[in-house]
Design a protein around this motif. Sequence first.
Motif, mmCIF file in Angstrom:
data_model
loop_
_atom_site.group_PDB
_atom_site.id
_atom_site.type_symbol
_atom_site.label_atom_id
_atom_site.label_comp_id
_atom_site.label_asym_id
_atom_site.label_seq_id
_atom_site.Cartn_x
_atom_site.Cartn_y
_atom_site.Cartn_z
ATOM 1 N N TYR A 17 66.271 -32.187 25.881
ATOM 2 C CA TYR A 17 65.633 -31.248 24.961
ATOM 3 C C TYR A 17 65.331 -31.957 23.650
ATOM 4 O O TYR A 17 66.023 -32.910 23.285
ATOM 5 N N THR A 18 64.324 -31.468 22.920
ATOM 6 C CA THR A 18 64.101 -31.971 21.574
ATOM 7 C C THR A 18 65.112 -31.309 20.651
ATOM 8 O O THR A 18 65.749 -30.326 21.016
ATOM 9 N N LYS A 19 65.214 -31.815 19.432
ATOM 10 C CA LYS A 19 66.122 -31.207 18.451
ATOM 11 C C LYS A 19 65.712 -29.773 18.146
ATOM 12 O O LYS A 19 66.529 -28.979 17.707
ATOM 13 N N ASN A 20 64.447 -29.440 18.378
ATOM 14 C CA ASN A 20 63.962 -28.072 18.150
ATOM 15 C C ASN A 20 64.264 -27.147 19.326
ATOM 16 O O ASN A 20 63.869 -25.988 19.312
ATOM 17 N N VAL A 22 63.148 -27.612 22.517
ATOM 18 C CA VAL A 22 62.082 -27.597 23.514
ATOM 19 C C VAL A 22 62.508 -28.456 24.713
ATOM 20 O O VAL A 22 62.869 -29.630 24.549
ATOM 21 N N TRP A 68 65.120 -42.827 20.673
ATOM 22 C CA TRP A 68 64.791 -41.449 20.305
ATOM 23 C C TRP A 68 65.942 -40.484 20.581
ATOM 24 O O TRP A 68 65.904 -39.344 20.150
ATOM 25 N N ALA A 79 64.569 -36.987 19.572
ATOM 26 C CA ALA A 79 63.792 -36.737 18.367
ATOM 27 C C ALA A 79 62.621 -35.816 18.671
ATOM 28 O O ALA A 79 62.047 -35.858 19.765
ATOM 29 N N ASP A 80 62.271 -34.997 17.713
ATOM 30 C CA ASP A 80 61.147 -34.075 17.870
ATOM 31 C C ASP A 80 59.825 -34.793 18.079
ATOM 32 O O ASP A 80 58.857 -34.190 18.507
ATOM 33 N N GLU A 83 57.559 -34.260 21.024
ATOM 34 C CA GLU A 83 56.654 -33.113 21.072
ATOM 35 C C GLU A 83 55.276 -33.455 20.517
ATOM 36 O O GLU A 83 54.298 -32.828 20.869
ATOM 37 N N ARG A 84 55.217 -34.442 19.625
ATOM 38 C CA ARG A 84 53.978 -34.725 18.907
ATOM 39 C C ARG A 84 53.275 -36.003 19.334
ATOM 40 O O ARG A 84 52.074 -36.140 19.136
#
Length: 96
Positions: A17-20, A22, A68, A79-80, A83-84
């Motif tokens: 999962y991301t830190k957010n 997701v 990451w 790391a988020d 996502e980007r």
Amino acid sequence: MDERPQEITSLVGREVYTKNGVFVGEVEDLKLNLDVRSVTGLAVGSLNTELFEHEARQGQGVVVPYRWVRAVGDVILVADVVERVRDPDDEEEIVA
């Protein structure tokens, strides 16, 4: 008995999962640097189709650089940036 190999293999099957919060996917394998005995990446499959539509549709995975990784527990947090950032020219690894 050396506990290190058991720790490394225990990463396989964990959700990423991301830190957010997701969902990214599930660890299927590890990318290793045998010269320095370290993990350099996580081979992730069962991908989140919203993040990796092309790869998921083709049954491919991605390699998330281990740098990451932010935390390892019941799940792995990365790391988020996952996502980007995506390099569409590199089908095998996500590159920052």
